[in-house]
Motif scaffolding. Structure first.
Motif, mmCIF file in Angstrom:
data_model
loop_
_atom_site.group_PDB
_atom_site.id
_atom_site.type_symbol
_atom_site.label_atom_id
_atom_site.label_comp_id
_atom_site.label_asym_id
_atom_site.label_seq_id
_atom_site.Cartn_x
_atom_site.Cartn_y
_atom_site.Cartn_z
ATOM 1 N N ARG A 67 51.871 27.184 51.868
ATOM 2 C CA ARG A 67 52.631 28.114 52.706
ATOM 3 C C ARG A 67 53.180 27.411 53.956
ATOM 4 N N GLU A 68 52.357 26.607 54.577
ATOM 5 C CA GLU A 68 52.794 25.883 55.778
ATOM 6 C C GLU A 68 53.922 24.903 55.458
ATOM 7 N N LYS A 69 53.833 24.246 54.319
ATOM 8 C CA LYS A 69 54.869 23.294 53.935
ATOM 9 C C LYS A 69 56.201 23.979 53.636
ATOM 10 N N ILE A 70 56.149 25.109 52.951
ATOM 11 C CA ILE A 70 57.374 25.808 52.544
ATOM 12 C C ILE A 70 58.061 26.466 53.745
ATOM 13 N N ARG A 71 57.296 27.018 54.632
ATOM 14 C CA ARG A 71 57.831 27.636 55.859
ATOM 15 C C ARG A 71 58.894 28.693 55.585
ATOM 16 N N LYS A 72 58.658 29.486 54.585
ATOM 17 C CA LYS A 72 59.571 30.586 54.262
ATOM 18 C C LYS A 72 58.759 31.871 54.154
ATOM 19 N N LYS A 73 59.449 32.983 54.301
ATOM 20 C CA LYS A 73 58.811 34.286 54.184
ATOM 21 C C LYS A 73 58.370 34.511 52.734
ATOM 22 N N TYR A 74 57.184 35.037 52.566
ATOM 23 C CA TYR A 74 56.638 35.311 51.237
ATOM 24 C C TYR A 74 55.899 36.637 51.263
ATOM 25 N N LYS A 75 55.616 37.145 50.075
ATOM 26 C CA LYS A 75 54.791 38.343 49.928
ATOM 27 C C LYS A 75 53.567 37.944 49.113
ATOM 28 N N GLU A 76 52.391 38.176 49.656
ATOM 29 C CA GLU A 76 51.158 37.919 48.912
ATOM 30 C C GLU A 76 50.990 39.036 47.890
ATOM 31 N N ASP A 77 50.788 38.653 46.644
ATOM 32 C CA ASP A 77 50.702 39.632 45.567
ATOM 33 C C ASP A 77 49.464 39.348 44.722
ATOM 34 N N ASP A 78 48.297 39.586 45.309
ATOM 35 C CA ASP A 78 47.028 39.367 44.615
ATOM 36 C C ASP A 78 46.569 40.679 43.996
ATOM 37 N N LYS A 79 46.065 40.590 42.771
ATOM 38 C CA LYS A 79 45.543 41.794 42.135
ATOM 39 C C LYS A 79 44.592 41.420 41.001
ATOM 40 N N THR A 80 43.796 42.375 40.621
ATOM 41 C CA THR A 80 42.898 42.220 39.483
ATOM 42 C C THR A 80 43.415 43.101 38.355
ATOM 43 N N ILE A 81 43.580 42.484 37.199
ATOM 44 C CA ILE A 81 44.035 43.221 36.021
ATOM 45 C C ILE A 81 42.803 43.506 35.175
ATOM 46 N N ASP A 82 42.469 44.778 35.077
ATOM 47 C CA ASP A 82 41.243 45.190 34.409
ATOM 48 C C ASP A 82 41.439 45.197 32.893
ATOM 49 N N VAL A 83 40.815 44.232 32.236
ATOM 50 C CA VAL A 83 40.844 44.167 30.772
ATOM 51 C C VAL A 83 39.446 44.299 30.181
ATOM 52 N N ALA A 84 38.486 44.659 31.024
ATOM 53 C CA ALA A 84 37.092 44.767 30.591
ATOM 54 C C ALA A 84 36.925 45.717 29.412
ATOM 55 N N GLN A 85 37.737 46.761 29.385
ATOM 56 C CA GLN A 85 37.626 47.742 28.305
ATOM 57 C C GLN A 85 37.841 47.125 26.924
ATOM 58 N N PHE A 86 38.575 46.017 26.884
ATOM 59 C CA PHE A 86 38.843 45.348 25.615
ATOM 60 C C PHE A 86 37.740 44.360 25.250
ATOM 61 N N PHE A 87 36.776 44.189 26.148
ATOM 62 C CA PHE A 87 35.679 43.234 25.941
ATOM 63 C C PHE A 87 34.341 43.921 26.185
ATOM 64 N N ASP A 88 34.171 45.101 25.608
ATOM 65 C CA ASP A 88 32.931 45.870 25.705
ATOM 66 C C ASP A 88 32.471 46.062 27.144
ATOM 67 N N GLY A 89 33.413 46.271 28.056
ATOM 68 C CA GLY A 89 33.090 46.535 29.455
ATOM 69 C C GLY A 89 32.730 45.313 30.281
ATOM 70 N N ASP A 90 32.905 44.121 29.715
ATOM 71 C CA ASP A 90 32.565 42.877 30.422
ATOM 72 C C ASP A 90 33.604 42.595 31.517
ATOM 73 N N GLU A 91 33.226 42.892 32.769
ATOM 74 C CA GLU A 91 34.150 42.724 33.895
ATOM 75 C C GLU A 91 34.456 41.262 34.199
ATOM 76 N N SER A 92 33.670 40.354 33.671
ATOM 77 C CA SER A 92 33.959 38.932 33.903
ATOM 78 C C SER A 92 35.238 38.506 33.174
ATOM 79 N N MET A 93 35.711 39.345 32.252
ATOM 80 C CA MET A 93 36.937 39.048 31.517
ATOM 81 C C MET A 93 38.197 39.519 32.258
ATOM 82 N N ASN A 94 38.013 40.252 33.355
ATOM 83 C CA ASN A 94 39.168 40.709 34.123
ATOM 84 C C ASN A 94 39.979 39.512 34.615
ATOM 85 N N ILE A 95 41.270 39.724 34.750
ATOM 86 C CA ILE A 95 42.182 38.664 35.185
ATOM 87 C C ILE A 95 42.428 38.830 36.681
ATOM 88 N N HIS A 96 42.123 37.783 37.432
ATOM 89 C CA HIS A 96 42.321 37.794 38.882
ATOM 90 C C HIS A 96 43.577 36.989 39.187
#
Length: 165
Positions: free
Chosen positions: A28-57
């Motif tokens: 970020r410091e090197k680029i020195r341009k305006k940005y939008k932070e877009d962090d999120k967790t995509i919940d896919v645990a339901q497809f892996f018997d509820g295993d939250e470690s499979m969620n995508i961060h």
């Protein structure tokens, strides 16, 4: 504005070299341009018997309208905040080993230029091409939901194992 892609190293943006695995704040410091932070967790645990470690961060910074009204790029980071991927959706020319990728230009012309240099490709799905040696994927507009066969998407990464599994 051009982006020069440096396979296995990173890329140059705004005359500044950015390397894979750099810390997010450093990038970020090197680029020195305006940005939008877009962090999120995509919940896919339901497809892996509820295993939250499979969620995508997902951790990414979105840069848009840097050069023109329609430019858009994402910088994606791993769970530790290290730079992992570059995604370009529009507005930038990309230079790779003296080959210029212009958004909108016929994608097969780009593929042919790489083939002439001995860089093979795999069409992973209609209009999407993996150039494993360079650790990049490019796609045409039609495959991205638009019209035509012009270059519409560029993705570069430090590790392509997720693309070849």
């Amino acid at each position: 504005m051009d982006i020069e892609y440096l396979p296995n190293k990173g890329f140059i943006l705004n005359s500044v070299e950015i390397q894979w695995n750099e810390e997010r704040n450093s990038v970020r410091e090197k680029i020195r341009k305006k940005y939008k932070e877009d962090d999120k967790t995509i919940d896919v645990a339901q497809f892996f018997d509820g295993d939250e470690s499979m969620n995508i961060h997902q951790k990414r910074d979105v840069y848009e309208n840097q050069k023109s009204e329609n430019d858009l790029l994402f910088l994606n980071y791993d769970k530790d905040g290290k730079l992992r991927d570059l995604e370009v959706h529009s507005g930038f020319d990309i230079l790779i080993d003296n080959i210029r990728l212009n958004f909108g230009n016929e994608i097969l012309d780009v593929i042919n230029k790489f083939n002439e240099k001995g860089i093979q490709h795999i069409e992973t799905e209609k209009g999407n091409y993996l150039l494993a040696k360079l650790k990049i994927t490019i796609a045409n507009s039609k495959s991205m939901g638009g019209n035509g066969n012009g270059l519409s998407y560029f993705y570069a990464t430090s590790d392509i194992s997720h693309l070849t599994e």
